[in-house]
Design an enzyme around this catalytic site. Structure first.
Site, PDB file in Angstrom:
ATOM      1  N   GLU B 144     -28.662 -22.871-129.869  1.00  0.00           N
ATOM      2  CA  GLU B 144     -29.000 -21.629-130.563  1.00  0.00           C
ATOM      3  C   GLU B 144     -28.907 -21.717-132.073  1.00  0.00           C
ATOM      4  OE1 GLU B 144     -27.421 -21.639-127.827  1.00  0.00           O
ATOM      5  OE2 GLU B 144     -28.395 -20.187-126.503  1.00  0.00           O
ATOM      6  N   HIS B 213     -21.504 -11.894-120.850  1.00  0.00           N
ATOM      7  CA  HIS B 213     -22.910 -11.521-120.791  1.00  0.00           C
ATOM      8  C   HIS B 213     -23.104 -10.034-121.015  1.00  0.00           C
ATOM      9  CE1 HIS B 213     -23.413 -15.477-118.938  1.00  0.00           C
ATOM     10  NE2 HIS B 213     -24.699 -15.368-119.214  1.00  0.00           N
TER      11      HIS B 213
END
Lengths: 430, 408
Positions: B144, B213
């Site tokens: 990322e 998450h």
């Protein structure tokens, strides 16, 4: 200029070959002073292998062997022309003189903060950047003054930026660690190590995109990413090696291994200190070169840049170099062994080039002296210009936060904040 | 009234370069909010009151569509077949917006994990790699920080990448690039390089996805100077904000929500772009201003049903622009109702609600009849167990109770 060394490397080797140069190990003793310009330091060009893709490949010979060969063959076969020699010499002198002036100015209170000087490493900057076109990009770290100068950013603009004046290349908003130039494609100037490497990868990606998606057929712009030995233990380095090799991006990763990350010795922080080896692990050539020798750097750079331009993908070049000053002007530099410093001082790249140019009868002393004088005047002029330039006014405070200043939003009165007349004065409430 | 006209003046000044017919968008004589900026057409939420107490999700869209389509002056209520526009799900709306922009400008590209061949983990980029190729819809390795930085470098060189975080939480790994480079480079380069990236992805608390998450990154990113943040909540605003974000020269972070991707709504056939800096009036009212965004909008509207039955008249505003706040819409509402309730999914500490509370207190303190009430999620890592998870986020009964308390 036909250089047989480059030709050998250029032969269409499959990306994955089995060749490893059989020569002596590279970093057996990084501290032995070796003669340069024709020295026996070996260059190693290796490719990663995949057993299933083994094909008969041409032998790779270490570049320096060919150096030796050439010297034996003919004395008139020079490594660069007079013009090129003067250009490179001038660039290196500029880098050195500028940085020396920075030190002076810093101690006189004209610039502040963290200033990282490049003394001793000029061969890497000049060796690589002088081979680039204006459209090619350079990405650097906080030790970026000389990269910007080599790329063509005027000394005045860099000095003004260091003084924090509005005539600086970044309007005084960036400072020593953030040299940018859209005109000369200097994409920074980054304070955190490693964070510039993805940006460089992006610039290379844009070049490939232009060629393949936007169909700008002649777009062969390459990107050079400069960073140090400390950065080579950082995740972003490895992540970008992977992506660059994966997509065959036109980028060259130039490691300026000066053996020290502030006070941390490269050998104390790295499990395998031979950084060039990490290229083949990701599928790209890894080359080690003597970074105190501008001609050697130039030869390797030519090959690597050529590879990138032809779309053959990235290269990792490890330049063994040394910084003559501390990490920054605030660094007392007490950890490095004076003997080590002396050894490298004896290998000053500028002295070496001067010696080569004179001994090969390319130039005479007077011409070099003229260059030195010219540069001295240029640097003095840059200081004068910076001194006389105005500091940024309050109006500049809010201007460049957003490319589209509507990003500051809508105020209680219904109009955009940037429409407030106080906005251009720098006193608006945002 | 005076403030509205002032806004109109500002709007016309700003929109002088665009061509649209203001007459078409004069929605209600009583409270028409000026159209601030238009590309093709920009529709601001209309101020007219809904006569039915029930405001179903997306119900406002009917009124919107009627005004938007110039040809059909009166649409027969019953038949769906003759209704203008087309129906789709939120993730399809995002894709439609994305595809339209990619079609329009070849510099627009997508970068992210599984965006290409897989079509996106929430199908937002489905089919795009087939259409535009692997370089324009780039499947990245799991890195990322580096691929976000790569997107930023590409943006500096003239491309317009959309960087997808498979889950917003993963962008924590890209914080270095988002904060230092995305937000700051335009400034530190003295304006030489612009970073027209869109960073988008699903975030928020889902259905038992676990703590990592279920993060709300808007609270972590909000301090970064130089970026804009928007949150979409309906198919209509999802498409409009996606297009606006792509066209903006600023770096924009578009927050989507994991639970909202399958919302269905009818959206106009014509092209439209929404305004990044504006809030959306969901339900006009008189008694209390409820400020919310993303998924909490639906909890609020559910609570609104109950509240209306109990005789309250809440005004619900979806703030949409998390940074900067649309203090005009918000201010006008506060000046009318004098009571504010903020309902958000961020945690109590340092969330969007906290900043909004501060901004309101600073700007509209004199108009408040009661302290601002901010309902946020608990300062707790989101638990896996369904019961615990339910108690970490704000639920409609809490909203009802808060309004009752406020309006006492």
């Amino acid at each position: 200029m036909a250089f047989s060394g480059s030709k050998i490397i250029q032969q269409p080797l499959p990306l994955h070959t089995t060749i490893r140069s059989p020569d002596n190990p590279l970093l057996s003793d990084p501290f032995t002073a070796a003669p340069f310009l024709g020295s026996t330091r070996t260059l190693r060009l290796t490719h990663s292998i995949s057993a299933s893709q083994r094909r008969s490949a041409s032998p790779i010979v270490a570049v320096s062997d060919v150096f030796k060969e050439k010297k034996l063959k003919s004395n008139t076969d020079l490594l660069l022309t007079k013009e090129e020699g003067l250009q490179v010499y001038e660039d290196m002198i500029l880098g050195r003189a500028f940085e020396d002036m920075c030190a002076q100015m810093y101690y006189r209170g004209k610039m502040f903060g963290f200033v990282h000087l490049y003394n001793g490493q000029e061969a890497v900057s000049s060796g690589f950047i002088k081979l680039l076109k204006k459209e090619d990009s350079v990405v650097s770290t906080y030790r970026d003054h000389v990269h910007a100068l080599s790329k063509g950013v005027p000394a005045r603009a860099v000095m003004s930026e260091l003084f924090g004046k509005k005539t600086g290349c970044c309007r005084g908003q960036g400072g020593s660690m953030h040299m940018f130039s859209a005109e000369h494609n200097v994409l920074g100037g980054f304070a955190f190590i490693g964070e510039g490497i993805p940006v460089a990868t992006g610039a290379a990606f844009a070049s490939k995109y232009r060629r393949e998606v936007l169909k700008e057929a002649d777009c062969d712009h390459v990107t050079l990413a400069f960073f140090g030995d400390g950065t080579c233990n950082n995740g972003q380095f490895f992540e970008c090696l992977n992506m660059a090799a994966l997509w065959k991006l036109p980028i060259i990763f130039v490691v300026e291994n000066n053996l020290w990350a502030i006070g941390m010795s490269h050998l104390r922080s790295t499990s395998d200190p031979e950084i060039w080896k990490k290229g083949p692990a990701f599928g790209m050539p890894g080359v080690h070169v003597d970074g105190m020798d501008v001609l050697k750097v130039r030869e390797v750079a030519k090959e690597a840049i050529g590879r990138a331009r032809r779309g053959e993908g990235p290269t990792l070049v490890e330049c063994e170099t040394y910084r003559f000053r501390g990490h920054s002007l605030a660094d007392p530099d007490e950890l490095r062994d004076p003997a080590e410093k002396a050894r490298y001082a004896a290998r000053d790249p500028i002295t070496a080039l001067k010696k080569y140019l004179i001994e090969s009868k390319l130039v005479n002393e007077a011409e070099l002296k003229a260059i030195e004088k010219k540069i001295d005047e240029l640097v003095e002029d840059a200081v004068e210009f910076a001194d006389e330039s105005p500091a940024p006014s309050r109006s500049q405070l809010l201007e460049n936060v957003f490319a589209d200043p509507r990003g500051f939003g809508i105020g209680p009165d219904g109009s955009y904040r940037c429409e407030d007349p106080k906005f251009t004065q720098g006193t608006a409430q945002v | 009234m005076a403030s509205i006209f002032q806004g109109v003046g500002a709007a016309t000044a700003l929109s002088s370069s665009t061509s649209f017919d203001t007459k078409k968008f004069h929605l209600s004589s009583r409270r028409s909010f000026s159209v601030r900026r238009a590309s093709f057409f920009v529709v601001r939420s209309d101020g007219a009151k809904m006569d039915s107490g029930l405001n179903r999700i997306g119900g406002r869209a009917d009124q919107l569509v009627t005004n938007a389509v110039a040809t059909k002056a009166d649409t027969p209520a019953a038949s769906t077949a003759s209704k203008p526009g087309h129906e789709l799900l939120l993730f399809e709306a995002l894709r439609e917006g994305l595809e339209e922009e990619m079609e329009r400008d070849a510099h627009v590209c997508v970068v992210g994990e599984d965006v290409g061949h897989y079509g996106g983990s929430y199908k937002v980029t489905k089919g795009l790699a087939d259409k535009y190729g692997d370089l324009r819809v780039l499947d990245t390795p799991i890195a990322e920080n580096s691929f976000t930085g790569m997107g930023i470098g590409a943006a500096m060189c003239g491309l317009r990448p959309i960087i997808e975080g498979m889950n917003m939480g993963f962008l924590l790994l890209a914080f270095n690039q988002i904060s230092n480079n995305c937000g700051m480079l335009h400034y530190t380069s003295g304006g030489q390089f612009k970073i027209p990236v869109v960073i988008r992805g699903p975030g928020g608390v889902g259905r038992q996805l676990g703590a990592e998450h279920s993060q709300r990154l808007e609270s972590y990113f909000q301090s970064i100077p130089g970026i804009q943040m928007v949150a979409c909540s309906t198919p209509y605003n999802a498409k409009g904000l996606m297009k606006a974000a792509i066209r903006s020269d600023n770096p924009v972070i578009l927050f989507e929500h994991v639970l909202l991707y399958n919302l269905k709504e009818r959206i106009p056939d014509e092209e439209y772009v929404l305004n990044l800096e504006e809030a959306e009036m969901v339900r006009p009212g008189e008694h209390v201003t409820i400020l919310t965004y993303s998924r909490m909008r639906y909890h609020v509207m559910q609570a609104a049903k109950t509240l209306v039955n109990k005789g309250y008249d809440p005004e619900v505003i979806d703030i949409r622009s998390l940074k900067p706040f649309d203090l005009y819409t918000i201010g006008n509402s506060i000046k009318k109702t004098h009571r504010v309730l903020i309902v958000e999914e961020c945690m109590r500490t340092g969330g969007i609600g906290a900043s909004l509370t501060a901004a309101i207190t600073e700007n509209f303190h004199d108009y408040l009849d009661a302290p601002i009430v901010c309902l946020s999620s608990q300062d707790v890592p989101t638990p896996y167990a369904g019961t615990l998870e339910e108690w970490t986020v704000v639920q409609p009964p809490q909203i009802v109770a808060a309004v009752e308390q406020l309006c006492r």
